[in-house]
Structure formats: C-alpha cells, structure tokens
Design a protein around this motif. Structure first.
Motif, mmCIF file in Angstrom:
data_model
loop_
_atom_site.group_PDB
_atom_site.id
_atom_site.type_symbol
_atom_site.label_atom_id
_atom_site.label_comp_id
_atom_site.label_asym_id
_atom_site.label_seq_id
_atom_site.Cartn_x
_atom_site.Cartn_y
_atom_site.Cartn_z
ATOM 1 N N ALA A 43 -8.576 -9.080 22.746
ATOM 2 C CA ALA A 43 -7.450 -9.310 21.667
ATOM 3 C C ALA A 43 -5.706 -9.276 22.196
ATOM 4 N N GLU A 44 -5.915 -8.020 22.993
ATOM 5 C CA GLU A 44 -4.218 -7.524 22.940
ATOM 6 C C GLU A 44 -4.067 -8.351 24.127
ATOM 7 N N GLY A 229 10.368 -18.776 29.816
ATOM 8 C CA GLY A 229 9.515 -18.793 28.427
ATOM 9 C C GLY A 229 7.958 -18.416 27.438
ATOM 10 N N TYR A 230 7.149 -19.584 28.179
ATOM 11 C CA TYR A 230 5.606 -19.099 28.175
ATOM 12 C C TYR A 230 5.882 -17.586 28.655
ATOM 13 N N PHE A 231 6.041 -17.534 29.909
ATOM 14 C CA PHE A 231 4.974 -16.484 30.978
ATOM 15 C C PHE A 231 5.705 -14.918 29.970
ATOM 16 N N VAL A 232 7.156 -15.238 29.308
ATOM 17 C CA VAL A 232 7.707 -13.572 28.370
ATOM 18 C C VAL A 232 7.112 -14.135 27.202
ATOM 19 N N GLY A 233 6.767 -14.854 27.352
ATOM 20 C CA GLY A 233 6.356 -14.759 25.723
ATOM 21 C C GLY A 233 4.781 -14.348 25.029
ATOM 22 N N GLY A 234 4.416 -14.620 26.009
ATOM 23 C CA GLY A 234 2.695 -14.392 26.421
ATOM 24 C C GLY A 234 2.736 -12.486 26.488
ATOM 25 N N LYS A 241 2.214 -6.035 20.384
ATOM 26 C CA LYS A 241 0.805 -6.205 19.366
ATOM 27 C C LYS A 241 1.128 -7.497 18.712
ATOM 28 N N ILE A 242 2.412 -8.494 19.163
ATOM 29 C CA ILE A 242 2.189 -9.469 17.455
ATOM 30 C C ILE A 242 1.468 -10.384 16.859
ATOM 31 N N ASN A 243 1.284 -9.906 15.777
ATOM 32 C CA ASN A 243 0.044 -10.657 15.482
ATOM 33 C C ASN A 243 0.020 -12.248 14.537
ATOM 34 N N ILE A 244 -0.646 -13.151 14.210
ATOM 35 C CA ILE A 244 -0.236 -14.044 14.272
ATOM 36 C C ILE A 244 1.262 -14.487 13.265
ATOM 37 N N TYR A 245 1.418 -13.972 11.807
ATOM 38 C CA TYR A 245 2.315 -13.342 10.828
ATOM 39 C C TYR A 245 4.110 -12.970 11.890
#
Length: 283
Positions: A43-44, A229-234, A241-245
């Motif tokens: 998950a992480e 942006g995609y790479f840094v965001g992931g 460990k950012i959750n969906i909210y």
C-alpha cells in the motif's frame, strides 16, 4: 478538367479503422495495468509505482511530439517526389508534412512493445509475501470458479451478470467521489485537448513558426513539467504516506493555484495578426 475533379479518396477509412484498433489496444493498459500494480505492490509503495506509470505515459507524448516535428519537416510525398522539385518550404501555408510516416513508425513500435505483455504472468508475488501463499490463493480461486461453473449454465451466468450490472452502474453514478473525479477529469482534458489543438496554430500565426517548430515547442514546454509532477507526486505520497483524503485535499489546492495562474494568460495575449480574408480585406 483536372483541377475541377473532386477528391474521392476513401483512405480516411483506413485511418479511422486504424485509430479504432489503436484505441482498443491502448485502453486496457491503464485500468488493467493499475490493477495489476495494485495487486502486486504494498500500500505504501503503490503511489510511487503509479507515479512512475503516469510519468512514462507522458514521456511517450513528449517523444511523439519530437517525432511529429521531424515528420512535419518532411514533405508528404516523401520518397516519390525529388526534394529538388519542391519549391515551397515548411513555413509555407501550402506545405503538408509526412504525417503518415509517424503512424508507420508508431505502429511498428506499438507492435514491438506489445510482445512482452504475452510473457507477463497472470499474477505476481505480492511484495512481502511468499510464492507458496500466492499459489495457494490461486488454487482456491480456481476451485471456487469451477464449482460456480458446474452449478450454472451459460444462460444463467449471462443473465446473472446483466442482473448485477445495472445496480452496480447505478451505484457508481450515485457515488459523489467517483462522479466528482470524472467531472474534474473531463474539465482537465477539455483544457488540455484545446491547447494541443489550437496552440500550434497560434504559434504559427503569431510568431511565424512552421508546423514542425510549433509542435516541438508544445512538447518541450508542457510535457516534461507534467512528467516531473507525476513522479514527484507519487514520491511524496510514498514518503509521507498520504491517504486518499489528504491527496484529494492537496489536489484541490494545487488545482486552484493552477487555474489562478491560467487567468494571468488573459493579460498576456498578443494582438491578432492580420489575416487576408479574415481580419483584413484581400486588397
């Protein structure tokens, strides 16, 4: 008589069918590929892997813009017309680039890239698990599937799937998070497609660029930033460990900042260039 003859070529049908086949082949990669990664990754680690996947999805259009720029510099009748006989240049409005060359190159690359997919296993060993546990899980799923097939006929199976499909689709449309995500995605793609469609022509009209230069500039200005942006965001989602909210909250504020910056463009628009027959008379 030769000039008055109306064009009656049906080659556009081949292009249309080719695009349909390409769409059928490319569409399953994102939804099924994401599920494939989710089943395999922890998950992480999943956000980082998905960030890499989306980054790769942007690198392709970036390379494609470079390829399109190269093809646009070649005359459409490449190979059948001597270059010395061509009296116009790429900046001429009558110039037509070798658009078909890019299609042939991409078709060959797609064919080669699709070969490794034949050798991917049906399921991977999930990170942190052993291969034996995965094999036991697969056996239990196969046994359960065989028991269900033994009890149901083909007609009953099809009827049952259709019976559950309508309520499932209704539940999706009533899910506010899902519908909000779909709406935001549609708006974002509308803006992106508009830019891709009209920005090259704007560069040609306002700055006197050729079609190949305009396509190259569009790719260089936009796609590398999206990849980062995609790479840094992931990477950030994996590290903190950012959750969906929290991810939705971050996306909201970043999108608000992005749209606020876009409004600054309205104060930086160039004057419309004089176009014969459109903004000025032919005389």
């Amino acid at each position: 008589t030769e000039c008055k003859k109306e064009p009656g070529s049906l080659l556009w049908i081949f292009v249309m069918v080719g695009n349909i086949v390409r769409g059928m082949g490319e569409t399953p990669i994102m939804p099924l590929g994401i599920s494939y990664l989710e089943d395999f990754a922890k998950a992480e680690n999943s956000p980082f892997y998905l960030g890499c996947l989306h980054t790769a999805a942007m690198i392709g259009p970036f390379i494609g813009s470079l390829l399109a720029s190269f093809c646009a510099q070649q005359f459409v009748d490449l190979g059948s017309v001597d270059a010395e006989d061509i009296t116009i240049t790429a900046t001429d409005a009558r110039w037509v680039g070798a658009w078909w060359l890019g299609i042939l190159i991409c078709a060959l690359l797609n064919l080669l890239a699709g070969i490794p997919f034949w050798f991917l296993p049906k399921s991977l060993v999930k990170e942190g698990e052993t291969k034996k546990a995965v094999e036991m899980s697969e056996k239990s799923v196969v046994l359960l599937h065989d028991k269900m097939e033994a009890k149901q006929t083909i007609y009953e199976t099809a009827k049952g799937k259709l019976y559950y499909f309508i309520p499932f689709l209704k539940a999706l449309f009533q899910n506010p998070v899902y519908m909000l995500f779909i709406s935001v995605t549609v708006l974002q793609f509308n803006g992106f497609i508009g830019m891709i469609s009209f920005m090259p022509k704007y560069f040609e009209q306002q700055f006197g660029k050729s079609a190949s230069d305009a396509i190259f500039l569009i790719g260089v200005y936009n796609l590398p930033v999206i990849c980062v942006g995609y790479f840094v965001g992931g990477l950030l989602m994996k590290k903190f460990k950012i959750n969906i909210y929290q991810a939705a909250n971050t996306a909201f504020w970043l999108s608000s900042l992005e749209f606020a910056l876009y409004f600054a463009v309205f104060w930086n628009v160039c004057d419309t260039s004089p176009v014969a027959g459109l903004t000025v008379s032919y005389e």
